[in-house]
Design an enzyme around this catalytic site. Structure first.
Site, PDB file in Angstrom:
ATOM      1  N   HIS A  32       0.916   5.307   1.304  1.00 51.27           N
ATOM      2  CA  HIS A  32       0.361   6.349   2.178  1.00 51.27           C
ATOM      3  C   HIS A  32       0.476   7.664   1.423  1.00 51.27           C
ATOM      4  O   HIS A  32       1.553   7.975   0.882  1.00 51.27           O
ATOM      5  CB  HIS A  32       1.197   6.479   3.452  1.00 51.27           C
ATOM      6  CG  HIS A  32       1.124   5.320   4.368  1.00 51.27           C
ATOM      7  ND1 HIS A  32       0.340   5.315   5.503  1.00 51.27           N
ATOM      8  CD2 HIS A  32       1.747   4.119   4.328  1.00 51.27           C
ATOM      9  CE1 HIS A  32       0.488   4.156   6.117  1.00 51.27           C
ATOM     10  NE2 HIS A  32       1.345   3.413   5.429  1.00 51.27           N
ATOM     11  N   HIS A  46       0.835  -1.204   0.000  1.00 52.23           N
ATOM     12  CA  HIS A  46       0.000   0.000   0.000  1.00 52.23           C
ATOM     13  C   HIS A  46       0.866   1.249   0.000  1.00 52.23           C
ATOM     14  O   HIS A  46       2.031   1.197   0.377  1.00 52.23           O
ATOM     15  CB  HIS A  46      -0.943   0.025   1.202  1.00 52.23           C
ATOM     16  CG  HIS A  46      -0.285  -0.035   2.530  1.00 52.23           C
ATOM     17  ND1 HIS A  46       0.272  -1.197   3.044  1.00 52.23           N
ATOM     18  CD2 HIS A  46      -0.078   0.914   3.476  1.00 52.23           C
ATOM     19  CE1 HIS A  46       0.776  -0.961   4.241  1.00 52.23           C
ATOM     20  NE2 HIS A  46       0.598   0.319   4.520  1.00 52.23           N
TER      21      HIS A  46
END
Length: 106
Positions: free
Chosen positions: A103, A101
């Site tokens: 941020h 992922h």
């Protein structure tokens, strides 16, 4: 090894709620549950991948496109002076959820 019971996999399956920001066929973006700043957003692929080293290149390309798209939206919404876009690989580097992922932190 990919853990199918990680929190992001559960969000993708709809088992855990998330404040969704954007979704398409390849990625899901949602607000971070413990934000570092207003607008802290996460972007994850719908592909099962632990980190940068095992995500298929085509899925990574879609993840990068989705991250850029969401980051532009965060930029328009929050008008920050700057923005961090961060990705961690393994616990020693700061990764706490083992589903790749990005941020977006304005």
């Amino acid at each position: 090894m990919y853990d199918k019971d990680n929190v992001f996999a559960k969000i993708l399956r709809g088992e855990i709620p998330a404040a969704k920001v954007y979704e398409d066929a390849h990625v899901l973006s949602f607000m971070d549950a413990m934000p570092q700043s207003d607008g802290h957003t996460l972007v994850i692929p719908k592909t099962e991948a632990r980190n940068l080293f095992d995500v298929p290149p085509a899925a990574l390309a879609e993840l990068i496109k989705g991250t850029q798209y969401v980051a532009k939206g965060v930029q328009r919404a929050f008008q920050p002076d700057g923005m961090r876009i961060i990705q961690f690989n393994e616990a020693a580097a700061g990764q706490t959820v083992f589903h790749i992922h990005f941020h977006i932190v304005p």
